[in-house]
Design a protein around this motif. Structure first.
Motif, PDB file in Angstrom:
ATOM      1  N   HIS A   1     -86.151  55.183  27.831  1.00 29.44           N
ATOM      2  CA  HIS A   1     -86.270  55.151  26.375  1.00 29.44           C
ATOM      3  C   HIS A   1     -85.645  53.910  25.759  1.00 29.44           C
ATOM      4  O   HIS A   1     -86.304  53.181  25.005  1.00 29.44           O
ATOM      5  CB  HIS A   1     -85.651  56.394  25.739  1.00 29.44           C
ATOM      6  N   ALA A   2     -84.368  53.651  26.028  1.00 27.66           N
ATOM      7  CA  ALA A   2     -83.661  52.586  25.304  1.00 27.66           C
ATOM      8  C   ALA A   2     -83.392  51.344  26.132  1.00 27.66           C
ATOM      9  O   ALA A   2     -83.402  50.230  25.606  1.00 27.66           O
ATOM     10  CB  ALA A   2     -82.335  53.122  24.750  1.00 27.66           C
ATOM     11  N   GLY A   3     -83.113  51.491  27.420  1.00 29.47           N
ATOM     12  CA  GLY A   3     -82.780  50.347  28.260  1.00 29.47           C
ATOM     13  C   GLY A   3     -81.803  50.753  29.345  1.00 29.47           C
ATOM     14  O   GLY A   3     -81.545  51.943  29.555  1.00 29.47           O
ATOM     15  N   ILE A   4     -81.231  49.770  30.019  1.00 28.97           N
ATOM     16  CA  ILE A   4     -80.321  50.033  31.132  1.00 28.97           C
ATOM     17  C   ILE A   4     -79.086  49.155  31.007  1.00 28.97           C
ATOM     18  O   ILE A   4     -79.056  48.178  30.262  1.00 28.97           O
ATOM     19  CB  ILE A   4     -80.994  49.779  32.497  1.00 28.97           C
ATOM     20  N   ASP A   5     -78.064  49.517  31.770  1.00 28.79           N
ATOM     21  CA  ASP A   5     -76.902  48.659  31.977  1.00 28.79           C
ATOM     22  C   ASP A   5     -77.222  47.800  33.197  1.00 28.79           C
ATOM     23  O   ASP A   5     -77.136  48.273  34.339  1.00 28.79           O
ATOM     24  CB  ASP A   5     -75.664  49.520  32.213  1.00 28.79           C
ATOM     25  N   ALA A   6     -77.614  46.550  32.969  1.00 25.69           N
ATOM     26  CA  ALA A   6     -78.096  45.704  34.058  1.00 25.69           C
ATOM     27  C   ALA A   6     -76.999  45.391  35.071  1.00 25.69           C
ATOM     28  O   ALA A   6     -77.259  45.344  36.280  1.00 25.69           O
ATOM     29  CB  ALA A   6     -78.675  44.412  33.497  1.00 25.69           C
ATOM     30  N   LEU A   7     -75.778  45.159  34.605  1.00 19.49           N
ATOM     31  CA  LEU A   7     -74.677  44.870  35.528  1.00 19.49           C
ATOM     32  C   LEU A   7     -74.419  46.058  36.444  1.00 19.49           C
ATOM     33  O   LEU A   7     -74.255  45.885  37.659  1.00 19.49           O
ATOM     34  CB  LEU A   7     -73.419  44.527  34.728  1.00 19.49           C
ATOM     35  N   GLU A   8     -74.408  47.245  35.875  1.00 27.05           N
ATOM     36  CA  GLU A   8     -74.226  48.454  36.670  1.00 27.05           C
ATOM     37  C   GLU A   8     -75.382  48.626  37.654  1.00 27.05           C
ATOM     38  O   GLU A   8     -75.182  49.005  38.814  1.00 27.05           O
ATOM     39  CB  GLU A   8     -74.140  49.670  35.747  1.00 27.05           C
TER      40      GLU A   8
ATOM     41  N   ALA B   1     -82.197  36.333  43.574  1.00 22.97           N
ATOM     42  CA  ALA B   1     -83.040  37.016  44.567  1.00 22.97           C
ATOM     43  C   ALA B   1     -83.918  38.087  43.941  1.00 22.97           C
ATOM     44  O   ALA B   1     -85.003  38.377  44.436  1.00 22.97           O
ATOM     45  CB  ALA B   1     -82.165  37.641  45.655  1.00 22.97           C
ATOM     46  N   GLY B   2     -83.446  38.675  42.831  1.00 24.75           N
ATOM     47  CA  GLY B   2     -84.200  39.768  42.237  1.00 24.75           C
ATOM     48  C   GLY B   2     -84.122  41.029  43.083  1.00 24.75           C
ATOM     49  O   GLY B   2     -83.424  41.076  44.092  1.00 24.75           O
ATOM     50  N   ALA B   3     -84.857  42.061  42.651  1.00 26.56           N
ATOM     51  CA  ALA B   3     -84.804  43.349  43.347  1.00 26.56           C
ATOM     52  C   ALA B   3     -86.171  43.767  43.861  1.00 26.56           C
ATOM     53  O   ALA B   3     -86.469  44.956  43.964  1.00 26.56           O
ATOM     54  CB  ALA B   3     -84.243  44.423  42.418  1.00 26.56           C
TER      55      ALA B   3
ATOM     56  N   GLY C   1     -80.261  41.618  24.949  1.00 24.22           N
ATOM     57  CA  GLY C   1     -79.664  40.299  24.860  1.00 24.22           C
ATOM     58  C   GLY C   1     -79.283  39.653  26.169  1.00 24.22           C
ATOM     59  O   GLY C   1     -78.812  38.511  26.184  1.00 24.22           O
ATOM     60  N   THR C   2     -79.508  40.354  27.294  1.00 22.04           N
ATOM     61  CA  THR C   2     -79.052  39.840  28.585  1.00 22.04           C
ATOM     62  C   THR C   2     -80.119  40.056  29.653  1.00 22.04           C
ATOM     63  O   THR C   2     -80.653  41.168  29.777  1.00 22.04           O
ATOM     64  CB  THR C   2     -77.770  40.565  29.039  1.00 22.04           C
ATOM     65  N   PRO C   3     -80.449  39.043  30.461  1.00 22.31           N
ATOM     66  CA  PRO C   3     -81.412  39.243  31.554  1.00 22.31           C
ATOM     67  C   PRO C   3     -80.949  40.358  32.496  1.00 22.31           C
ATOM     68  O   PRO C   3     -79.747  40.535  32.729  1.00 22.31           O
ATOM     69  CB  PRO C   3     -81.415  37.890  32.266  1.00 22.31           C
ATOM     70  N   THR C   4     -81.901  41.080  33.036  1.00 23.16           N
ATOM     71  CA  THR C   4     -81.537  42.160  33.954  1.00 23.16           C
ATOM     72  C   THR C   4     -81.128  41.648  35.325  1.00 23.16           C
ATOM     73  O   THR C   4     -80.387  42.318  36.043  1.00 23.16           O
ATOM     74  CB  THR C   4     -82.705  43.143  34.136  1.00 23.16           C
ATOM     75  N   GLY C   5     -81.637  40.479  35.723  1.00 24.52           N
ATOM     76  CA  GLY C   5     -81.379  39.991  37.073  1.00 24.52           C
ATOM     77  C   GLY C   5     -82.199  40.706  38.133  1.00 24.52           C
ATOM     78  O   GLY C   5     -82.012  40.472  39.328  1.00 24.52           O
TER      79      GLY C   5
END
Length: 279
Positions: A130-137, A153-155, A184-188
């Motif tokens: 729905h809203a997004g994720i914690d990319a660092l986590e 490397a990506g996932a 505001g931050t790339p997921t990586g």
């Protein structure tokens, strides 16, 4: 079989119906609805009934469904006043017109809605939330299961099961409510070769995405001021592939600015229905 995604109809059942008519998913296709069917617009129950009538529909919980549950089941997390301030009065009125057994069944159905899904289409995985994720986590969890996402490397090597485990490890509050931190931050998760899972989310009306997104492909509003689906995060670090997509076309804003959008993952085609006055 094609896969379609939509979100945040917010009680605007006529616009949702028109958008789906334009997209025309077939009987063998799948439709993912990323929450916020209810509140604000005039017919939240109609939106729920329409979605439930579609054989290939899969529905996720949004923060507005969570607020509904918190009020009706008295969890103490939110009260009726706050729900009403967030547009809950239209949903409450619709529920009041249902027979008690029908109302209980509907609320029970909402209560079991999942918080995320992972699907494969067009040569990659898609994380739907729905809203997004914690990319660092998320990246930290993948590292613990042996998926190296460092140094661009990506996932792409993560399996669907690993991505689902990653999502199950996320804080539900993040999945339902995050905004600036996510956009505001790339997921990586998309690598320098352009491969890897893309996150599709709603929750943030696209007419406001310009305030939050780091690399939006377009403004969140058309020249006429209408909301639209926005791809975010495309850069040299992702080989030009967006790692996030905002699919909330601002239906909550109503007539004049709001639309319901549907995206077909197979080819990226988008379909829109503008909310008209009085609906």
């Amino acid at each position: 079989m094609a896969i379609y995604v939509t979100s945040d109809a917010h009680g605007h059942v006529r616009a949702l119906d028109r958008a789906l008519e334009l997209a025309a998913p077939g009987v063998d296709d799948e439709l993912y609805v990323l929450g916020d069917m209810v509140d604000r617009g005039p017919d939240p129950i109609g939106v729920i009934n329409l979605v439930r009538s579609i054989p290939g529909a899969h529905v996720l919980m949004g923060n507005h469904e969570r607020m509904l549950l918190d009020v009706l089941t008295a969890t103490g997390e939110i009260d009726g006043f706050v729900w009403a301030m967030n547009g809950g009065s239209t949903t409450a009125e619709g529920l009041d017109h249902l027979a008690p057994d029908t109302c209980r069944e509907l609320v029970d159905w909402i209560g079991q809605l999942p918080l995320f899904e992972v699907v494969s289409c067009a040569g990659r995985s898609w994380i739907l939330v729905h809203a997004g994720i914690d990319a660092l986590e998320a990246r930290g969890f993948l590292a613990t299961v042996g998926v190296d996402v460092s140094d661009g490397a990506g996932a792409a090597k993560a399996t669907e099961d690993e991505l689902r485990a990653m999502m199950a490890h996320q804080d539900p509050e993040t999945l339902l409510w995050t905004r600036a931190e996510f956009w505001g931050t790339p997921t990586g998760l998309v690598g320098t070769d352009g491969q890897g899972p893309v996150v599709i989310a709603g929750h943030t009306p696209s007419i406001y995405i310009d305030y939050y997104a780091d690399r939006a492909e377009t403004s969140g509003a058309t020249e006429e001021g209408l909301g639209r689906i926005v791809r975010v995060g495309a850069s040299d670090e992702t080989d030009g592939v967006p790692d996030r997509i905002d699919i909330d076309c601002s239906a909550a804003a109503g007539a004049g600015r709001g639309r319901v959008g549907v995206m077909r993952l197979d080819d990226g085609e988008t379909f829109y229905a503008t909310i008209k006055s009085g609906e």
